[in-house]
Design a protein around this motif. Structure first.
Motif, PDB file in Angstrom:
ATOM      1  N   VAL A  81       0.835  -1.206   0.000  1.00 64.38           N
ATOM      2  CA  VAL A  81       0.000   0.000   0.000  1.00 64.38           C
ATOM      3  C   VAL A  81       0.868   1.254   0.000  1.00 64.38           C
ATOM      4  O   VAL A  81       1.835   1.359   0.746  1.00 64.38           O
ATOM      5  N   VAL A 129      -3.286   5.755  -2.384  1.00 66.23           N
ATOM      6  CA  VAL A 129      -4.596   5.319  -1.906  1.00 66.23           C
ATOM      7  C   VAL A 129      -5.489   6.516  -1.585  1.00 66.23           C
ATOM      8  O   VAL A 129      -6.641   6.587  -1.999  1.00 66.23           O
ATOM      9  N   ASP A 162      -8.906   4.358  -3.000  1.00 62.37           N
ATOM     10  CA  ASP A 162      -9.207   2.970  -2.649  1.00 62.37           C
ATOM     11  C   ASP A 162      -7.889   2.217  -2.479  1.00 62.37           C
ATOM     12  O   ASP A 162      -6.847   2.632  -3.022  1.00 62.37           O
ATOM     13  N   LEU A 163      -7.941   1.119  -1.750  1.00 59.53           N
ATOM     14  CA  LEU A 163      -6.768   0.256  -1.647  1.00 59.53           C
ATOM     15  C   LEU A 163      -6.545  -0.453  -2.974  1.00 59.53           C
ATOM     16  O   LEU A 163      -7.504  -0.737  -3.703  1.00 59.53           O
ATOM     17  N   CYS A 166      -1.113   3.281   6.700  1.00 56.36           N
ATOM     18  CA  CYS A 166      -2.184   3.925   5.928  1.00 56.36           C
ATOM     19  C   CYS A 166      -3.479   3.825   6.720  1.00 56.36           C
ATOM     20  O   CYS A 166      -3.884   2.719   7.107  1.00 56.36           O
TER      21      CYS A 166
END
Length: 818
Positions: free
Chosen positions: A140, A145, A151-152, A195
């Motif tokens: 990630v 993101v 979004d992931l 994150c």
């Protein structure tokens, strides 16, 4: 004179008995024995025996006391008892009384607290944190993101499902991980340092949601169907409670279901016709199964005589006819999936109620019991993540960033902010461990988890604000290099969800704590509500007079501990922290006394005097905060390097307790009472102070070097490689420590006139090599560090097109210095 002496002896015995909290019968027997001895030494005095006889008669003549004394009080108590709806009743009865009860009753058993097992990860859990969780973090990119994809990445979602991140709390027999609460907390914490959206996406399925409700209340059929699918990520869950008209007041939800007959799979069955409109629902935009809370009604009496059944929870596939997964919300610029869901005249069978039709109307009780896990694990984990990342990065950055040729870490103003970061982060880790540990003991700590949610999110907000202040422009400019902005922007979310912090502090902590944690009040309320009045009176009689004795004991203990500076209180340990246990015992006794008096004077009105009750809640909270620090210190073997942190945290808690008490005494609307209470609790005036500048300096020092304490306080914070946002600063910091001897040589040479500072670092180092002050190898090492330092303090810049759309390729240019 003889009579006065015997009265004094009687008072002393009863005083000591009350302080020691001996049973009333034991205290009376001791008093009688003392009077007998006094009579043998001097002569019998009648007056002391009369006093003792009156007390003894009230205690031993049960029927007389009950008819002449208790009955009138019982009737008055029932008449002034505030009305309580079912939602309030369920909230009060939900969850367990734990260490919070010990703190509230005024004489905490510290040995009991220290005997709780140390929360620890199993070998399997430790490996999962070190391997799978580390891997998921690496998949990630927080900037991408949050600001580009919203979004992931698919790879992260796929890995999350494959490795069981969504089923950590599901037992292994259903295909889940079966992890402990402390493991759940640790995984979420680590993900959140990388994150925020990643942490939330794992947090929600493992806290308040379908899996936990199914585990506790689901039918065997529901468990066997859903839990294996949830564990594997084949089903993605969400839970819908909050709507436009109901936030913290869940009892006000307008969403409804009506028991009726309808068609399901071609047959007429008894089911529920639902209408709902929910918002703020995390994972709703991608969920495949919807947990739904609604009010259930049975106007046709298909289930029984009761029409209003109450709040109910059901589990509904999101592809079921009529279910609408609406648009996404965009909370504070965070990219986790959050949105709306609605349905109009959606018919579902009765067996979709979680737990089956027998659990119709029991939804609120189910929710508030399970909510303690979310409050006690998930939000504290994300708050601790904010603290750990801020602690590690602020210390490193403050050493790398220079002003006036000096690292900003050495400016006292910066040091003051860093001390708060250091102390509060230690507090966060201590509270995270003890609160999650309670869940692993099988406790549902409703009050303690509310304390943890409120204070940990507020502490995290303070920590990240201080970190932003120290970083200055480096924290303000958004970009791939910014590791603080995401946490800073997301703090209002944590503070708002699962009960807004304002209401948690002003209504829940003391409002629920005063009733549930008090040794008598809740049972007295139950006795008064007993439909069998004779049985209720019998129970109330026993409780009320024990309550009176308890109140007298609290007064005696508080005054005695105040006058003696609490030095007579027992200490469970012999080291320097023993004194803190004594002081906390004294403040616990004061809370018990003041709370009892407040409830007696204001009764049900106390919950409407929110600012007063919140201050008493603050006292209870700070007692809990201090307890967690002492427990954490003992669990880790009393490391001496931790002692300044322990002292800082406890001194701060004691000061906050004193501040809350003084605020209560100065604002209580009963003339003269505040002054009297102030004298009883603080007979020598204010005595607790905030930590000194010297102590601030001691706890900041470990932030500025590479050491075991720094690593332990920030354990499981994800840093990544030297190319990552946090890893870049950490790499430059480690290089700085390695060249410290070289820098010292350069400074000394310039101070002694052996070296003149050049126009830039390269020129200065080259001159030092030419003068024989440095070897070429040392010069090269120093220049590698200087390049890393310069890179670490830069901020990102972007093209106008990218700023406008977020889609254009980033502009390639030199970075602007922070």
């Amino acid at each position: 004179m003889i009579t006065l002496g015997q009265i004094l002896a009687l008072v002393v015995v009863l005083w000591v008995s009350a302080y020691k909290r001996l049973r009333t019968g034991t205290g009376l027997a001791l008093a009688a024995g003392v009077l007998v001895v006094c009579g043998l030494i001097w002569s019998v005095a009648i007056l002391p025996w009369i006093f003792l006889g009156v007390f003894a008669a009230l205690y031993f003549l049960h029927d007389l006391r009950k008819d002449k004394v208790t009955l009138p009080i019982f009737k008055m108590f029932k008449s002034v008892l505030p009305p309580m709806n079912q939602t309030e009743k369920d909230a009060l009865e939900a969850g367990d009384v734990w260490w919070d009860g010990e703190l509230f009753k005024g004489n905490p058993d510290w040995k009991k607290m220290l005997s709780y097992p140390k929360p620890e990860l199993s070998k399997e859990e430790r490996e999962f944190v070190d391997v799978q969780t580390e891997k998921l973090c690496s998949l990630v990119d927080d900037w991408k993101v949050t600001h580009e994809d919203k979004d992931l990445p698919k790879a992260a979602w796929d890995y999350m499902k494959k490795e069981g991140f969504l089923g950590m709390i599901i037992p292994k027999e259903y295909g889940g991980k079966g992890f402990s609460a402390i493991a759940h907390s640790t995984v979420v914490q680590k993900l959140a340092t990388r994150c925020g959206a990643l942490g939330v996406s794992v947090m929600v399925p493992n806290s308040l949601g379908p899996a936990e409700l199914l585990l506790h209340y689901g039918t065997d059929e529901q468990k066997n169907h859903y839990l294996p699918r949830l564990a594997k990520g084949e089903e993605v869950p969400c839970f819908a409670l909050t709507g436009p008209e109901a936030g913290s007041d869940a009892g006000a939800i307008p969403d409804s279901g009506v028991i009726c007959k309808g068609q399901y799979k071609g047959e007429e069955v008894v089911g529920i016709r639902l209408n709902w409109n929910k918002r703020y629902i995390t994972l709703a935009p991608i969920a495949t199964v919807l947990g739904l809370a609604f009010k259930l009604y049975d106007p046709e009496g298909l289930l029984g005589e009761q029409e209003d059944l109450g709040i109910t929870c059901a589990l509904i596939p999101t592809d079921h006819e009529g279910v609408v997964a609406g648009n996404r919300h965009y909370p504070m610029g965070q990219a986790f999936m959050n949105g709306v869901t609605s349905g109009k005249d959606v018919f579902i069978p009765l067996d979709w109620i979680i737990g089956g039709k027998d659990y119709a109307g029991k939804g609120w009780r189910m929710l508030v019991e399970c909510l303690s896990a979310g409050r006690g694990i998930s939000l504290p984990a994300s708050a601790t993540a904010t603290g750990k990342l801020s602690y590690r990065m602020t210390g490193a950055y403050a050493m790398l960033r220079k002003q006036f040729k000096t690292s900003i870490a050495h400016f006292e103003g910066v040091e003051e902010a860093m001390a708060r970061i250091a102390g509060n982060t230690y507090q966060l880790e201590a509270m995270r461990n003890m609160t999650a540990g309670a869940v692993d003991l099988g406790v549902k700590p409703s009050v303690a988890s509310a304390i943890a949610k409120y204070h940990m999110t507020e502490l995290a907000r303070s920590v990240v604000t201080d970190a932003m202040d120290v970083h200055g422009g480096r924290g303000v400019i958004m970009g791939e290099r910014n590791y603080l902005a995401g946490g800073y922007m997301s703090m209002p979310i944590s503070i708002t969800v699962e009960g807004a912090n304002i209401l948690t502090r002003n209504l829940m902590i003391f409002g629920q704590g005063a009733v549930r944690c008090h040794p008598f009040v809740f049972r007295e309320m139950q006795a008064a509500a007993n439909s069998d009045e004779r049985a209720g009176l019998e129970e109330f009689d026993s409780l009320f007079f024990r309550h009176v004795g308890y109140g007298v004991s609290n007064f005696i203990r508080t005054l005695t501990l105040g006058l003696t500076g609490s030095r007579i209180a027992p200490k469970p340990v012999s080291d320097k922290t023993g004194r803190y246990y004594q002081q906390l015992t004294r403040m616990s006794s004061a809370l018990a006394m003041v709370s009892d008096l407040s409830m007696m004077i204001f009764g049900g009105d106390l919950k409407r005097l929110e600012r007063l009750s919140a201050r008493l809640g603050d006292v209870l909270s700070q007692l809990y905060l201090a307890s967690t620090v002492l427990k954490y210190y003992e669990d880790n073997g009393r490391p001496q390097e931790d002692l300044p942190y322990v002292e800082w945290c406890i001194q701060k808690s004691l000061f906050e307790i004193q501040k809350a008490f003084m605020g209560f005494f100065e604002n209580i609307p009963v003339k003269g009472l505040g002054t009297a209470l102030k004298w009883i609790v603080f007979p020598y005036g204010k005595q607790f102070k905030m930590p000194s500048d010297k102590l601030d300096r001691q706890i900041v020092k470990p932030m500025l070097s590479d050491n075991g304490l720094r690593d332990r306080i920030t354990v499981d914070a994800y840093l990544g490689s030297a190319e990552d946002a946090a890893g870049r600063v950490e790499d430059a910091f480690i290089k700085m420590l390695a060249v410290a001897p070289i820098e010292k040589t350069l400074r000394k040479a310039m101070k002694e006139g052996q070296l003149t500072s050049g126009r830039n670092v390269e020129e200065t180092v080259a001159t030092a090599v030419a003068a024989g002050l440095l070897t070429q190898e040392e010069a090269d090492q120093y220049m590698v560090f200087e390049a890393a330092r310069s890179d670490a303090i830069q901020v990102d810049d972007y093209s106008k097109e990218y700023i406008r759309t977020g889609k254009q390729t980033k502009k390639s240019s030199s970075k602007a210095a922070a």
